[in-house]
Design an enzyme around this catalytic site. Sequence first.
Site, mmCIF file in Angstrom:
data_model
loop_
_atom_site.group_PDB
_atom_site.id
_atom_site.type_symbol
_atom_site.label_atom_id
_atom_site.label_comp_id
_atom_site.label_asym_id
_atom_site.label_seq_id
_atom_site.Cartn_x
_atom_site.Cartn_y
_atom_site.Cartn_z
ATOM 1 N N ASP A 149 0.796 -1.235 0.000
ATOM 2 C CA ASP A 149 0.000 0.000 0.000
ATOM 3 C C ASP A 149 0.826 1.281 0.000
ATOM 4 O O ASP A 149 0.264 2.380 -0.099
ATOM 5 C CB ASP A 149 -0.952 0.001 1.203
ATOM 6 N N GLU A 180 11.517 -3.680 12.602
ATOM 7 C CA GLU A 180 12.648 -3.386 11.728
ATOM 8 C C GLU A 180 13.961 -3.611 12.489
ATOM 9 O O GLU A 180 14.901 -4.196 11.958
ATOM 10 C CB GLU A 180 12.570 -1.948 11.203
#
Lengths: 250, 250
Positions: free
Chosen positions: A111, A196
Amino acid sequence: VIYVITPTYARLVQKAELVRLSQTLMHVKNLHWIVVEDSPVKTQLVSELLAQSNLRFTHLHTETPKEHKRKETDPNWLKPRGVEQRNLALQWLRENRELSNEGVVYFADDDNTYSLRLFDEIRSTKRVSVWPVGLVGGLRFERPLVEGGKVMGFYTAWKPNRPFPVDMAGFAVALQLLLANREARFDLLAERGYLESSLLQSLASIEELEPKADNCTKVLVWHTRTEKPKMKQEELLQKQGLGSDPSIEV
Amino acid sequence: VIYVITPTYARLVQKAELVRLSQTLMHVKNLHWIVVEDSPVKTQLVSELLAQSNLRFTHLHTETPKEHKRKETDPNWLKPRGVEQRNLALQWLRENRELSNEGVVYFADDDNTYSLRLFDEIRSTKRVSVWPVGLVGGLRFERPLVEGGKVMGFYTAWKPNRPFPVDMAGFAVALQLLLANREARFDLLAERGYLESSLLQSLASIEELEPKADNCTKVLVWHTRTEKPKMKQEELLQKQGLGSDPSIEV
Ligand SMILES: O=c1ccn([C@@H]2O[C@H](COP(=O)(O)OP(=O)(O)O)[C@@H](O)[C@H]2O)c(=O)[nH]1
Ligand SMILES: O=c1ccn([C@@H]2O[C@H](COP(=O)(O)OP(=O)(O)O)[C@@H](O)[C@H]2O)c(=O)[nH]1
Ligand SMILES: [Mn+2]
Ligand SMILES: [Mn+2]
């Protein structure tokens, strides 16, 4: 080769998202798209879209374990999304590529919005490269702060003490580094915001990060999110048995 | 030539929207992008984006009159958007093209998603062509209903008695028809849902509509909408004079 890893899951806007992302990737030379469906099977929708795209691709699937899956009613940050999918793609690379293969790996959610210029920046990654991400973390952008060509810190407002306060869209990793560190992966149990870091901690130190995009002063990727379409009329019609033709794919 | 008319206005996601739309249009042969900013001047952001896109383009601007502009707090359907901008593009075509120029005109909002296959369908438009639009009107899709190659009605749930219950993204018009009917334009005062009809009524009857996309059974365009990004941290920092560097464009 740039390996673009995209986790994706079935929802009303899925095809639209994958269509526009594929149309961006179609401009990029030497690209290999690894699409991993969060689903118990490969769906026909994604299979046909990939086949028609003319892109070099690998199509994988793995369902997020039930106990980790976000419910409709959960706030959108409750559970990490796309984690097992990205890890499966890493596993595929480790099983199908060798240290002698050159490449860079980038995690591209379905997205977000990617400028073509981003891929020029990614391509020269030696170990781990970083750059700004727009519209993320409650800010216009988050970015690494660079002095003398080195990353000295991060402009971020949300949990700034994370080891790597960097969005998924804001870094790339050399394939060789991932092949040499076979245990490096995303932690499904990572606390919100630490996903992350869970990968990057085993790969690099802050000082080693390679700043891209004019020393991290240009925004070339945007953390856009698409509205969930309202289906009020559809639901009313369905109650009367008059819902839209299910054989027409959307 | 396909003339793609896109109204656009300044907001946080504007550049992202225009970047991904431009990357789609870059795949289409013989395309001319008419971008009309809802703004008192041409902005640097849009000017540079167009110049760097390698697309054939025309850059116009006109500000929506204050009394017609939607306020932040108004519901998003209160006032039509992009109306004067689309009309200015029509005026530009009438002043700069002649009846001998072949072409098709399509109104493409900056936030929708367009499959490349849509442009193949648009290209053969003789007068006015129509096709399904995904994720619109509270339905999975709205579409014209076709029998024997002719449009016999519409699958739509919202105000089905509109003269043309068709979304802006669901039709194209031959340039020549627009040049021959110089008064045809969008009505700034059209009631909600009647904007498309205000143009189409002066151009065609339902029986004349040309169904595309396999007799209107394929969805090749999606009425996607992008979430407004949350700027909580940015606002907090700005209060302390520590907002993000305004010289970095997002
Ligand atoms: O249950 C899920 C939810 C998301 N995703 C994918 O994971 C990535 C990140 O999800 P999302 O964009 O919803 O996260 P956010 O925008 O909130 O960071 C996207 O590529 C999604 O398609 C997934 O595979 N399974
Ligand atoms: O004040 C405005 C609001 C919108 N638009 C443009 O008009 C089109 C339709 O607007 P939007 O997508 O917000 O409408 P919706 O999705 O609600 O139909 C888009 O290209 C917008 O960029 C504009 O020019 N001025
Ligand atoms: Mn996302
Ligand atoms: Mn829109």
